[in-house]
Write a protein that holds these residues in place. Structure first.
Motif, short mmCIF file in Angstrom:
data_model
loop_
_atom_site.label_atom_id
_atom_site.label_comp_id
_atom_site.label_asym_id
_atom_site.label_seq_id
_atom_site.Cartn_x
_atom_site.Cartn_y
_atom_site.Cartn_z
N ILE A 98 0.84 -1.20 0.00
CA ILE A 98 0.00 0.00 0.00
C ILE A 98 0.88 1.25 0.00
O ILE A 98 0.62 2.20 -0.73
N TRP A 99 1.92 1.25 0.82
CA TRP A 99 2.86 2.37 0.88
C TRP A 99 3.48 2.64 -0.49
O TRP A 99 3.55 3.78 -0.95
N LEU A 100 3.91 1.57 -1.17
CA LEU A 100 4.53 1.70 -2.48
C LEU A 100 3.55 2.27 -3.51
O LEU A 100 3.90 3.17 -4.28
N VAL A 101 2.35 1.77 -3.51
CA VAL A 101 1.34 2.25 -4.46
C VAL A 101 1.05 3.73 -4.24
O VAL A 101 1.01 4.51 -5.19
N ILE A 102 0.89 4.13 -2.99
CA ILE A 102 0.61 5.54 -2.69
C ILE A 102 1.76 6.43 -3.14
O ILE A 102 1.55 7.48 -3.76
N ARG A 103 2.99 6.03 -2.87
CA ARG A 103 4.15 6.84 -3.29
C ARG A 103 4.22 6.96 -4.81
O ARG A 103 4.51 8.03 -5.33
N CYS A 104 3.95 5.89 -5.51
CA CYS A 104 4.01 5.94 -6.98
C CYS A 104 2.88 6.79 -7.55
O CYS A 104 3.10 7.57 -8.49
N VAL A 105 1.69 6.69 -6.99
CA VAL A 105 0.57 7.52 -7.45
C VAL A 105 0.87 8.99 -7.20
O VAL A 105 0.62 9.84 -8.06
N LYS A 106 1.42 9.30 -6.01
CA LYS A 106 1.79 10.70 -5.73
C LYS A 106 2.86 11.18 -6.72
O LYS A 106 2.82 12.33 -7.16
N GLY A 107 3.78 10.31 -7.07
CA GLY A 107 4.81 10.67 -8.04
C GLY A 107 4.22 10.93 -9.42
O GLY A 107 4.57 11.91 -10.08
#
Length: 125
Positions: A98-107
């Motif tokens: 979940i952390w990885l997905v959120i960071r990539c979406v924010k990017g």
């Protein structure tokens, strides 16, 4: 009658927009790393190291964000792997995904808005 568009700074700006294709590919590689066991993430971080320093500051911050995402993700997933022996690792692995997905979406969002990602230095999102 004056030509209004000739006075508009947006029309006068002839500077080329930086290419955001490579950073988008790197974010996609990080996301694909969820199903490839991190192999595509490894390719992405190498690309980020190669391309950083070749664009405007806000784009370089994306490369830094992607590099940090790789190394922090490596720590989170490694700890989750170790914690699997006491059965809590499955939960921490899910949180890391979940952390990885959120960071990539924010990017991705930051790239579309042509700005650096928020909170580049955080270990959270």
């Amino acid at each position: 009658m004056s030509d209004y568009n000739a006075q508009d700074p947006a029309v006068l700006d002839d500077s080329p927009k930086p290419d955001t294709t490579i950073p988008m590919v790197i974010y996609a590689l990080h996301l694909a790393g969820i199903v490839t066991g991190g192999l595509t993430s490894l390719v992405g971080v190498v690309m980020a190291y190669v391309y950083r320093g070749q664009g405007p500051h806000w784009l370089d911050e994306h490369y830094r964000y992607q590099i940090r995402t790789f190394w922090m993700g490596l720590v989170y997933f490694a700890v989750s792997g170790l914690l699997t022996f006491i059965l809590i690792g499955f939960l921490t692995w899910l949180l890391a995904v979940i952390w990885l997905v959120i960071r990539c979406v924010k990017g991705f969002k930051g790239l579309q808005e042509e700005r650096q990602p928020d909170n580049v230095d955080t270990w959270l999102v």
